[in-house]
Every structure is written in structure tokens, then in C-alpha cells.
Motif scaffolding. Sequence first.
Motif, PDB file in Angstrom:
ATOM      1  N   LEU A   1     -62.919 -57.560 -28.922  1.00  0.00           N
ATOM      2  CA  LEU A   1     -61.547 -57.546 -29.441  1.00  0.00           C
ATOM      3  C   LEU A   1     -60.556 -56.946 -28.444  1.00  0.00           C
ATOM      4  CD1 LEU A   1     -62.127 -56.396 -33.128  1.00  0.00           C
ATOM      5  CD2 LEU A   1     -61.396 -58.657 -32.369  1.00  0.00           C
ATOM      6  N   ASP A   2     -60.958 -56.778 -27.204  1.00  0.00           N
ATOM      7  CA  ASP A   2     -60.115 -56.077 -26.235  1.00  0.00           C
ATOM      8  C   ASP A   2     -58.716 -56.682 -26.143  1.00  0.00           C
ATOM      9  OD1 ASP A   2     -59.707 -54.187 -23.948  1.00  0.00           O
ATOM     10  OD2 ASP A   2     -59.499 -56.068 -22.859  1.00  0.00           O
TER      11      ASP A   2
ATOM     12  N   TYR B   1     -51.797 -55.059 -29.943  1.00  0.00           N
ATOM     13  CA  TYR B   1     -51.237 -54.277 -31.040  1.00  0.00           C
ATOM     14  C   TYR B   1     -50.925 -52.825 -30.667  1.00  0.00           C
ATOM     15  CZ  TYR B   1     -52.215 -57.874 -34.591  1.00  0.00           C
ATOM     16  OH  TYR B   1     -52.220 -59.022 -35.345  1.00  0.00           O
ATOM     17  N   THR B   2     -51.729 -52.217 -29.788  1.00  0.00           N
ATOM     18  CA  THR B   2     -51.557 -50.787 -29.557  1.00  0.00           C
ATOM     19  C   THR B   2     -51.900 -50.411 -28.116  1.00  0.00           C
ATOM     20  OG1 THR B   2     -52.293 -48.568 -30.226  1.00  0.00           O
ATOM     21  CG2 THR B   2     -53.916 -50.337 -30.375  1.00  0.00           C
ATOM     22  N   ASN B   3     -51.218 -49.369 -27.634  1.00  0.00           N
ATOM     23  CA  ASN B   3     -51.528 -48.786 -26.333  1.00  0.00           C
ATOM     24  C   ASN B   3     -52.444 -47.572 -26.464  1.00  0.00           C
ATOM     25  OD1 ASN B   3     -49.727 -50.640 -25.177  1.00  0.00           O
ATOM     26  ND2 ASN B   3     -47.990 -49.264 -25.528  1.00  0.00           N
TER      27      ASN B   3
ATOM     28  N   ALA C   1     -56.980 -52.355 -39.081  1.00  0.00           N
ATOM     29  CA  ALA C   1     -56.293 -51.159 -38.592  1.00  0.00           C
ATOM     30  C   ALA C   1     -55.177 -51.526 -37.620  1.00  0.00           C
ATOM     31  CB  ALA C   1     -57.297 -50.224 -37.927  1.00  0.00           C
ATOM     32  N   CYS C   2     -55.454 -52.464 -36.711  1.00  0.00           N
ATOM     33  CA  CYS C   2     -54.433 -52.881 -35.740  1.00  0.00           C
ATOM     34  C   CYS C   2     -53.238 -53.534 -36.433  1.00  0.00           C
ATOM     35  CB  CYS C   2     -55.051 -53.841 -34.722  1.00  0.00           C
ATOM     36  SG  CYS C   2     -56.194 -53.062 -33.549  1.00  0.00           S
ATOM     37  N   GLN C   3     -53.521 -54.383 -37.423  1.00  0.00           N
ATOM     38  CA  GLN C   3     -52.444 -55.097 -38.102  1.00  0.00           C
ATOM     39  C   GLN C   3     -51.565 -54.178 -38.934  1.00  0.00           C
ATOM     40  OE1 GLN C   3     -54.577 -58.161 -40.222  1.00  0.00           O
ATOM     41  NE2 GLN C   3     -54.522 -59.572 -38.493  1.00  0.00           N
TER      42      GLN C   3
ATOM     43  N   ASP D   1     -45.958 -50.432 -34.394  1.00  0.00           N
ATOM     44  CA  ASP D   1     -45.609 -50.718 -32.999  1.00  0.00           C
ATOM     45  C   ASP D   1     -46.746 -50.240 -32.108  1.00  0.00           C
ATOM     46  OD1 ASP D   1     -45.150 -47.876 -32.136  1.00  0.00           O
ATOM     47  OD2 ASP D   1     -43.532 -48.020 -33.609  1.00  0.00           O
ATOM     48  N   PRO D   2     -46.753 -50.645 -30.830  1.00  0.00           N
ATOM     49  CA  PRO D   2     -47.863 -50.286 -29.929  1.00  0.00           C
ATOM     50  C   PRO D   2     -47.981 -48.789 -29.629  1.00  0.00           C
ATOM     51  CG  PRO D   2     -46.665 -52.198 -29.090  1.00  0.00           C
ATOM     52  CD  PRO D   2     -45.842 -51.637 -30.206  1.00  0.00           C
TER      53      PRO D   2
END
Length: 559
Positions: A420-421, A427-429, A460-462, A466-467
Motif C-alpha cells: 500500500l506504499d 494520503y499522509t506524510n 485509517a488513511c481515508q 490532510d497529509p
Amino acid sequence: MRAIVNLALQCLLVLTPAGMLLAENAPVIRVGGDDSYPPYEFIDKEGNIAGYNVDMTRAIAEVMGIDVDITLASWSEMRAALENGDMDVLQGMVASEEREKQFSFSAPSVIVNYSFFARKGDPEPESYDDLAGKSVVVQNEGIVHDFLRENDYGVDIIPVRAHSDALRQLAAGNYDYALGATLPSLYFSREHKLSNIGVVWRPLKPQPYGYAVRKGNEETLALFSEGLAILKNTGRQQEIYDKWLGTLETPDTQNWQWIAIGAGIVYAVLLLGIGIVTIWIRTLQRQVERRTEEVKQQQQQLIQADKMSSLGTLVSGVAHEINNPSGLILLNLPMLKDAWEDSMPLLDRFYAENGGFDIGGVDYQRIRDEIPYVLNEMNEGAQRIKRIVNDLRDFARQEATDTAEPINLNEVVSTAARLLDVTIRGYTNKFNLLLDPYLPSMLGNAQRIEQVVINLIINACQALPDPQHGVKVETRIDHGSQRIVLAVHDEGCGIPPEAMANLTDPFFTTKREQGGTGLGLSVSAGIINAYDGEIRFHSKPGAGTRVEVTFPWNRNETA
């Protein structure tokens, strides 16, 4: 037989209350698009509307039972029509923070890349500082037009009607650079043999591209979002993607009628499957107490559907990331082959008149014999890449087995995060893995547990706004209960209290407008229970969510 079943399904859909309501009262939805944006949407040489977006809209209309009227014109006209209400939906629009003030967007159906084009031999920019004082021609009111207007790089912006006009002006020597979507620009350059221009710089990150409506028209957007989710989960979206974008090859217009017939057959099969699942679920709801065996079969179907839902993001991302460069190779190889064949008579004459000479340090006669083989090998390699992507998609459709064997949860989590990289970075930094190195093994099936981890990470990402907000995944040991703990924390929007009790119910979702199916947590809970595991949710609105999954460790493991 298929035709009879399909006819029965169509009749059923029309005779149901929802079907009757759609047939009698639903207005025609006006859908707009760009008439010069191939291969996404365009008007072909015979005057027909065509492209990836057109096929997707028609497929969504069919599975959702809605009527659409598709109109293609210049992008600036279509954008203005959406703004003033003359269009209900635009079938292809890049989302941006500025545009979201005025429009609402579906989940992306594809990712679009952008490139600077220049004439061959002209200076190639290495930073935006190199653009100062230069003229850049762009599509009027397109996303790159917005981008250059919002950022003061000191460039002279030249808006034109379409990508094709921008490339013509550049090829004619009128301006310094053209900035536009990579695929439509390459498509047009190839079709019109603009051999004196090429890609020189790609500073913009890939952009999400999907359906858009005016603020306040989210009800219409929900129909397209749900239809898009169905097409993704059934594999139909991938078929349309492969048709138009997989190798960047233009379909033979003489064969479009046959393609349409084939697409109709695929649609019929998909509609039949959707109808059967719908009827099956309704029957189970009425007879659940006396049909336990069929409930078990339903669970297996849900597991398969969720694997497509959770792996769909992965497969789509991998297919896009791999097919794009391989497609560029397949697009450019014919041009290289033609260039070589055209130059051979000149080189042969030069060889006859001047004797032997080298090209790239190799004798010309050897080069002359080997170049065709090299080009063919490159083509075969790119085709093999495409087959590998297809094999990955086929793997996503395989059924998981029910075997249980000792597995290392840390390895499963690491594999899921690695697969999933690309999605995570979108989605996030701030993504962190904290894995207990002394974790004992557990009994389970690695593929099915990996499916659970992928689903939890995607959820969780969704949830992130913001990133700059993060996700943390950790494993640890609970010595008191002799269980292994998997915890997924997000700094997202949280879960409303009224939704907490229904999170694992089939088809319950708080993300319907974003394409959620409501299957992910339900199926994940079933997999967890199958291996004597438990799942718990801890969340407050605005304060993020923590999901904890526990499994008994393998008591047969020796120290």
C-alpha cells in the motif's frame, strides 16, 4: 439462456418500487465533457463521442438505472455550464483545494499526469525559476491554467481552447512551452505527427480525476459515486481502463461496433451477478433462522467482494503505475521503428560511398542487423509487463483458503504496508510502523489476515483530513491474556457515536458518497472471528480512531 436471464433481471429492476420510480419520475441527468481530451473523452473522426469517461458514464448509468445525456464541447464552455447549472455533472475534472470551494468531487476514477512540452533543441527547464519571462500555452480554464494563475512564476500565460491547439502553437514556434495532461498531449502528437516537440519536464504531481458537481448537488454525485464503486468492485472499471489507457493504443474505429457488442455482453453478465446477489441478500434477511448453510456461503461471497474492495485500490494503483510507463514505451516504439527504417536508405548510401563507420561504437553493419531485434525485444518486454499486471488482477479475484498455519503477524503487516506504499503516500506524510520484534507466532492464513490489515490501513488513511495528519500501526504482546495485539491509530475525523454499534454490519458505511461498499469491516470481522480473534473500536468525533485486533498466540510454539 443468458439473454433470458438478463431480460428477467431487467424486468425485475423495472418492476421493483425503486425501478418504477426511476423509470417514471427520474429526470435525465445532463453530463458534460471535453470534446478534445483523448483518450479520456473526445469526438472521433466519425462525429461520435468516445473515450474512457464516456464508457464509464454509460456503464454507471446502466448499473444505477439512470438516464444520462452526454454533451462534449470545449472545456471552458463545459466548466461554465456546470457553474451556471446548464450541466448537472462533469464526467472528468481534476480535484483541487481551490475547486473544492465551488464543486464537489467523487472518488477518482483515474490519476492524470502533467508535463511541460518544448521544441527539440530548445532549453529544458530544471526549476520554475527557469520559466521566468517565458511564454507557456495551456488549455483555457484547465487545472494547469488554474495552477499557473495561483502561483506567480513570472510566466506569460497563453490560454487556448484545447490541448491540441497548445501543441500546434508550440510546434509552429509561436511560444516557448506548452503545459498539459501527458496522455492527451502524447496522443495528439502521435496522431498529427508533431515530431519536433517532446516532454522536457514533469514537475506537477499526479492529480485525481473523477466526476464533479456544483456544491449542493451532492445527491446526484452520490449516484455516480455508488456506480463507480460497483464498477471497481466488479472489475468493469479495470476493463474500460485497459481498453482506453492500458497501452495508449487508439481502438480501430472500424471495430467499434464489435467492441460495443462485446461490452454489452460483459454488462449483461455483470448485471446478472449484481441482480443475483441483491435477490440473495434479501432472501437471507427473510429466512436467516433456517438457512444457516446459505449464510455461510454469503460470508464467502462477502470475503471475495471485500478482497476486491480492499485490494482494488492496490491493483488499480499498481496497474496505473506500471501500465503508464509501459504504455509510453509501446507508444514510442513504433515511432522509433519508423525513424530507423526511414534512415536506413541514407545510412546504406553513406556506407556504400564512404566505407565502414561506427554508430555508438559499434560497426554499422552489426547495428543494422541488431536494431530490429532490440526494438522487438523492447516491445515483448512491455507486453510482458502488461501480462504481469493482468496476473496480479487475476490473483485478486482468487478465493482465500481456510487453512490455518503458524504465521508471523509482523511479516504480514510489513507486506501489507509495502503493497500500500503508493496509496499511503497519497494520503499522509506521517505513517509509522512500530512492530514488536519479540512477537510470537499465531495460527491463521497469511493472505486473509493481510486482507484485514490492508482494509484497516485504507480506512485509517481515508479518515485523514490532510497529509499532515498521520497513521500509526503497531503490534505488541498482551501477556495477561496471552494474545497478540494489532493496533491501527489514525488522526482522522473520528466516528459518530451513533455509528459505533453498526460498524461491522454488512453494507453499513459512512463513506457511501466516496464509493464505500460497507463490506470492509464486516468481512474483516468475519476473518478475525474465524481465527478466534476480537476487534474493538475506540473513537471520538474529531479526535481520531484506534482499532485494536487481538489473536491468541500459537501455544505450540517452542521458545
